[in-house]
Design an enzyme around this catalytic site. Structure first.
Site, PDB file in Angstrom:
ATOM      1  N   GLN A   6      -7.350   8.596   3.295  1.00  0.00           N
ATOM      2  CA  GLN A   6      -6.317   8.541   4.345  1.00  0.00           C
ATOM      3  C   GLN A   6      -4.950   8.134   3.804  1.00  0.00           C
ATOM      4  OE1 GLN A   6      -8.354   6.493   8.023  1.00  0.00           O
ATOM      5  NE2 GLN A   6      -9.446   5.973   6.153  1.00  0.00           N
ATOM      6  N   ARG A   7      -4.924   7.561   2.601  1.00  0.00           N
ATOM      7  CA  ARG A   7      -3.630   7.138   2.049  1.00  0.00           C
ATOM      8  C   ARG A   7      -2.980   8.215   1.182  1.00  0.00           C
ATOM      9  NH1 ARG A   7      -3.799   0.968   0.936  1.00  0.00           N
ATOM     10  NH2 ARG A   7      -3.608   1.493  -1.249  1.00  0.00           N
TER      11      ARG A   7
ATOM     12  N   THR B 239       4.160   2.557   5.630  1.00  0.00           N
ATOM     13  CA  THR B 239       2.748   2.167   5.749  1.00  0.00           C
ATOM     14  C   THR B 239       2.026   3.143   6.668  1.00  0.00           C
ATOM     15  OG1 THR B 239       1.183   0.542   6.632  1.00  0.00           O
ATOM     16  CG2 THR B 239       3.398   0.448   7.529  1.00  0.00           C
ATOM     17  N   ILE B 240       0.793   3.458   6.307  1.00  0.00           N
ATOM     18  CA  ILE B 240       0.030   4.366   7.173  1.00  0.00           C
ATOM     19  C   ILE B 240      -0.437   3.664   8.452  1.00  0.00           C
ATOM     20  CG2 ILE B 240      -0.788   5.757   5.223  1.00  0.00           C
ATOM     21  CD1 ILE B 240      -3.602   4.439   5.729  1.00  0.00           C
ATOM     22  N   ASP B 241      -0.320   2.329   8.479  1.00  0.00           N
ATOM     23  CA  ASP B 241      -0.929   1.581   9.587  1.00  0.00           C
ATOM     24  C   ASP B 241      -0.110   1.548  10.884  1.00  0.00           C
ATOM     25  OD1 ASP B 241      -3.170   0.985   8.106  1.00  0.00           O
ATOM     26  OD2 ASP B 241      -2.419  -0.952   7.411  1.00  0.00           O
TER      27      ASP B 241
ATOM     28  N   LYS C 270     -26.062  12.069  30.409  1.00  0.00           N
ATOM     29  CA  LYS C 270     -25.078  13.002  30.990  1.00  0.00           C
ATOM     30  C   LYS C 270     -25.114  14.352  30.287  1.00  0.00           C
ATOM     31  CE  LYS C 270     -21.394   9.818  31.507  1.00  0.00           C
ATOM     32  NZ  LYS C 270     -20.080   9.535  30.960  1.00  0.00           N
TER      33      LYS C 270
ATOM     34  N   ASP D 265       1.998  -0.478  11.752  1.00  0.00           N
ATOM     35  CA  ASP D 265       1.979  -1.835  12.300  1.00  0.00           C
ATOM     36  C   ASP D 265       3.250  -2.626  11.999  1.00  0.00           C
ATOM     37  OD1 ASP D 265       1.503  -2.022   9.607  1.00  0.00           O
ATOM     38  OD2 ASP D 265      -0.065  -3.533   9.768  1.00  0.00           O
TER      39      ASP D 265
ATOM     40  N   GLU E  86     -11.151  -0.284  10.342  1.00  0.00           N
ATOM     41  CA  GLU E  86     -11.554  -1.061   9.162  1.00  0.00           C
ATOM     42  C   GLU E  86     -11.573  -2.573   9.422  1.00  0.00           C
ATOM     43  OE1 GLU E  86      -8.537  -0.525   6.232  1.00  0.00           O
ATOM     44  OE2 GLU E  86      -9.422  -1.928   4.830  1.00  0.00           O
TER      45      GLU E  86
ATOM     46  N   ASP F  71       5.564  -5.097   6.095  1.00  0.00           N
ATOM     47  CA  ASP F  71       6.091  -6.426   6.431  1.00  0.00           C
ATOM     48  C   ASP F  71       6.199  -7.355   5.226  1.00  0.00           C
ATOM     49  OD1 ASP F  71       6.400  -5.884   9.054  1.00  0.00           O
ATOM     50  OD2 ASP F  71       4.633  -6.990   9.741  1.00  0.00           O
TER      51      ASP F  71
ATOM     52  N   ARG G  49      -6.603  -2.567   8.600  1.00  0.00           N
ATOM     53  CA  ARG G  49      -7.217  -3.885   8.429  1.00  0.00           C
ATOM     54  C   ARG G  49      -6.882  -4.782   9.607  1.00  0.00           C
ATOM     55  NH1 ARG G  49      -6.650  -5.784   2.583  1.00  0.00           N
ATOM     56  NH2 ARG G  49      -4.445  -5.487   3.076  1.00  0.00           N
TER      57      ARG G  49
ATOM     58  N   GLY H  80       0.837  -1.211   0.000  1.00  0.00           N
ATOM     59  CA  GLY H  80       0.000   0.000   0.000  1.00  0.00           C
ATOM     60  C   GLY H  80       0.866   1.253   0.000  1.00  0.00           C
TER      61      GLY H  80
ATOM     62  N   ARG I  33     -26.654  13.607  16.951  1.00  0.00           N
ATOM     63  CA  ARG I  33     -26.628  12.242  16.420  1.00  0.00           C
ATOM     64  C   ARG I  33     -25.478  11.431  17.023  1.00  0.00           C
ATOM     65  NH1 ARG I  33     -27.508  13.972  10.141  1.00  0.00           N
ATOM     66  NH2 ARG I  33     -29.750  13.678  10.106  1.00  0.00           N
TER      67      ARG I  33
ATOM     68  N   ARG J  51     -25.429   7.671  12.120  1.00  0.00           N
ATOM     69  CA  ARG J  51     -24.914   7.693  10.746  1.00  0.00           C
ATOM     70  C   ARG J  51     -23.518   7.077  10.703  1.00  0.00           C
ATOM     71  NH1 ARG J  51     -29.518   9.040  10.028  1.00  0.00           N
ATOM     72  NH2 ARG J  51     -30.270  10.928   8.972  1.00  0.00           N
TER      73      ARG J  51
ATOM     74  N   ARG K 172       0.964  -5.079  -5.814  1.00  0.00           N
ATOM     75  CA  ARG K 172       1.090  -6.332  -5.065  1.00  0.00           C
ATOM     76  C   ARG K 172       1.418  -7.384  -6.131  1.00  0.00           C
ATOM     77  NH1 ARG K 172      -0.665  -4.345   0.111  1.00  0.00           N
ATOM     78  NH2 ARG K 172      -2.443  -2.995  -0.159  1.00  0.00           N
TER      79      ARG K 172
HETATM   80  P1  ADP Z   1       3.053  -4.554   2.695  1.00  0.00           P
HETATM   81  O1  ADP Z   1       4.450  -4.500   2.213  1.00  0.00           O
HETATM   82  O2  ADP Z   1       2.427  -3.205   2.789  1.00  0.00           O
HETATM   83  O3  ADP Z   1       2.917  -5.399   3.953  1.00  0.00           O
HETATM   84  P2  ADP Z   1       1.953  -6.752   1.126  1.00  0.00           P
HETATM   85  O4  ADP Z   1       1.851  -7.680   2.277  1.00  0.00           O
HETATM   86  O5  ADP Z   1       0.849  -6.733   0.143  1.00  0.00           O
HETATM   87  O6  ADP Z   1       2.160  -5.236   1.570  1.00  0.00           O
HETATM   88  O7  ADP Z   1       3.305  -7.113   0.368  1.00  0.00           O
HETATM   89  C1  ADP Z   1       3.713  -6.367  -0.746  1.00  0.00           C
HETATM   90  C2  ADP Z   1       4.379  -7.282  -1.750  1.00  0.00           C
HETATM   91  O8  ADP Z   1       5.543  -7.875  -1.174  1.00  0.00           O
HETATM   92  C3  ADP Z   1       3.546  -8.479  -2.205  1.00  0.00           C
HETATM   93  O9  ADP Z   1       2.624  -8.165  -3.202  1.00  0.00           O
HETATM   94  C4  ADP Z   1       4.614  -9.414  -2.714  1.00  0.00           C
HETATM   95  O10 ADP Z   1       5.038  -9.032  -4.005  1.00  0.00           O
HETATM   96  C5  ADP Z   1       5.740  -9.171  -1.729  1.00  0.00           C
HETATM   97  N1  ADP Z   1       5.683 -10.186  -0.685  1.00  0.00           N
HETATM   98  C6  ADP Z   1       4.786 -10.306   0.319  1.00  0.00           C
HETATM   99  N2  ADP Z   1       4.988 -11.405   1.046  1.00  0.00           N
HETATM  100  C7  ADP Z   1       6.058 -12.037   0.471  1.00  0.00           C
HETATM  101  C8  ADP Z   1       6.778 -13.249   0.752  1.00  0.00           C
HETATM  102  N3  ADP Z   1       6.416 -14.048   1.758  1.00  0.00           N
HETATM  103  N4  ADP Z   1       7.815 -13.552  -0.020  1.00  0.00           N
HETATM  104  C9  ADP Z   1       8.183 -12.746  -1.047  1.00  0.00           C
HETATM  105  N5  ADP Z   1       7.553 -11.613  -1.374  1.00  0.00           N
HETATM  106  C10 ADP Z   1       6.508 -11.247  -0.629  1.00  0.00           C
HETATM  107  O1  F6P Z   2      -1.912   0.790   3.658  1.00  0.00           O
HETATM  108  C1  F6P Z   2      -2.479  -0.071   4.618  1.00  0.00           C
HETATM  109  C2  F6P Z   2      -3.928  -0.236   4.324  1.00  0.00           C
HETATM  110  O2  F6P Z   2      -4.409   1.039   4.261  1.00  0.00           O
HETATM  111  C3  F6P Z   2      -4.786  -1.038   5.275  1.00  0.00           C
HETATM  112  O3  F6P Z   2      -5.214  -0.359   6.418  1.00  0.00           O
HETATM  113  C4  F6P Z   2      -5.895  -1.456   4.384  1.00  0.00           C
HETATM  114  O4  F6P Z   2      -6.606  -2.530   4.842  1.00  0.00           O
HETATM  115  C5  F6P Z   2      -5.184  -1.765   3.124  1.00  0.00           C
HETATM  116  O5  F6P Z   2      -4.091  -0.868   3.073  1.00  0.00           O
HETATM  117  C6  F6P Z   2      -6.021  -1.712   1.917  1.00  0.00           C
HETATM  118  O6  F6P Z   2      -5.245  -1.557   0.777  1.00  0.00           O
HETATM  119  P1  F6P Z   2      -5.622  -2.111  -0.656  1.00  0.00           P
HETATM  120  O7  F6P Z   2      -7.088  -1.970  -0.819  1.00  0.00           O
HETATM  121  O8  F6P Z   2      -4.817  -1.248  -1.545  1.00  0.00           O
HETATM  122  O9  F6P Z   2      -5.196  -3.552  -0.669  1.00  0.00           O
END
Ligand code: ADP
Ligand code: F6P
Length: 324
Positions: free
Chosen positions: A256-257, A129-131, A216, A133, A227, A107, A175, A15, A166, A248, A76
């Site tokens: 946010q991204r 990453t914005i998360d 209150k 995490d 999310e 990660d 996520r 992302g 409201r 609502r 991805r």
């Molecule tokens: P983020 O880097 O934000 O955690 P993803 O988990 O979607 O996002 O990973 C981004 C890209 O990194 C994946 O589309 C893939 O190309 C590569 N990747 C993810 N997991 C692996 C893995 N176990 N081994 C090799 N490449 C990976």
């Molecule tokens: O960048 C992290 C994140 O915003 C998560 O919080 C969210 O679930 C995910 O990306 C969604 O990304 P996409 O729809 O591009 O897979």
């Protein structure tokens, strides 16, 4: 003896996040200043496998520090999760003379970086990453901008929510992680915060809380929902039916991204980008750059991926105390 690095590649993966451009700029300009050549790899690992590789000069990164998104694009790539894909990626690096790569992502992207390193290409990861995490770092590129974007949007929803007396459920990104929700919960003074790490799906407790707050004298009731829990629209309908209070749902989504990165995101991305290049030059590989206890640090990727991070109990407790 450490392998001498002459040409480095840079890619963004997973992302996108505001500040990725500032990191690309820092990687390119630090490398050029240190006498290296730089190649930009478009669209993450997918672009590597498709050989979408361009030469990067100082001017290629002019005027991008303030721009959201990533000028290199991101993707991805399932093929990169396979051994064949990873071997092919390393071969393509060698073909283009790339002996070190900086990967900006989360990660998942680090696992890809690890695979490249195993196949002989020196790699360094940057936390993008914005998360927020990523366990090995207290800061990730993009979080500060995203949380400010969400906070400003929530302030606006809160205005109208108070006027109409409201209840409002506002869904923020995350996520698997509730950091944006926790920070907005505190920064926006929300009445309830639902985090994937904490929420026990006891909706009756939220309903009781809304009724008690109305008694209150509170004119609004703001629920920040991450999310990962989702279902904000159906939750709003059930809450309205149970409380009789108009409810609502607003899903903030991809806004946010995007957007121009904050000073903090630009600053941290710049320092981290420069550091990634300098540790590649030192001959290090399979490392990720992080920020801990006020310092920029780096860790082995395996060690980083095995670390754990959890929502701070005290901060979570404070979010509840302050919504009294
Ligand atoms: P983020 O880097 O934000 O955690 P993803 O988990 O979607 O996002 O990973 C981004 C890209 O990194 C994946 O589309 C893939 O190309 C590569 N990747 C993810 N997991 C692996 C893995 N176990 N081994 C090799 N490449 C990976
Ligand atoms: O960048 C992290 C994140 O915003 C998560 O919080 C969210 O679930 C995910 O990306 C969604 O990304 P996409 O729809 O591009 O897979």
């Amino acid at each position: 003896m450490a392998k001498e690095i002459k040409t480095i590649g840079v890619l963004t993966s997973g992302g996108d996040a505001p500040g990725m451009n500032a990191a690309i700029r820092a990687v390119v300009r630090t490398a050029l200043a240190r006498g290296l050549k730089v190649k930009g790899i478009k669209k993450g690992y997918q672009g590597l496998l498709n050989e979408e590789i361009i030469d990067m000069e100082g001017r290629n990164v002019s005027d991008i520090i303030q721009r959201g998104g990533t000028i290199l694009g991101t993707a991805r790539c399932l093929e990169f999760k396979t051994k064949e894909g990873q071997l092919k990626g390393a071969e393509i690096c060698r073909k283009h003379g790339i002996d070190g790569i900086v990967v900006i992502g989360g990660d998942g992207s680090y696992r890809g970086a690890q695979a490249l390193s195993r196949n002989g290409i020196n790699t360094i990861g940057l936390p993008g990453t914005i998360d927020l995490d990523i366990s090995c770092t207290e800061y990730t590129i993009g979080f500060d901008t995203a949380v400010n974007t969400a906070m400003q949007a929530i302030d606006k929803v809160k205005d109208t929510s108070s006027s109409h007396e409201r209840c409002s459920i506002i869904e923020v990104m995350g996520r698997d992680a509730g950091y944006i929700a926790l920070w907005c919960g505190i920064a926006n003074g929300a009445e309830d915060i639902l985090l994937p790490e904490k929420y026990d799906y006891n909706e009756q407790e939220i309903i009781n809380n809304i009724i008690a707050n109305r008694k209150k004298g509170k004119s609004h009731h703001i629920i920040i929902n991450a999310e990962g829990i989702g279902h904000s629209v159906s939750m709003a309908k059930r809450i309205e039916a149970a409380t009789g209070i108009e409810t609502r749902a607003t899903i903030l989504g991809y806004m946010q991204r995007g957007g121009s990165p904050t000073a903090k995101d630009r600053y941290f991305a710049s320092i981290m980008g420069a550091r990634a290049v300098d540790i590649l030059i030192e001959g290090k590989t399979n490392r990720v750059v992080g920020f801990q206890h006020g310092e920029f640090v780096d860790f082995d990727i395996e060690e980083a991926l095995n670390m754990n991070k959890s929502i701070d109990e005290y901060q979570y407790e404070v979010s509840k105390l302050l919504s009294y």
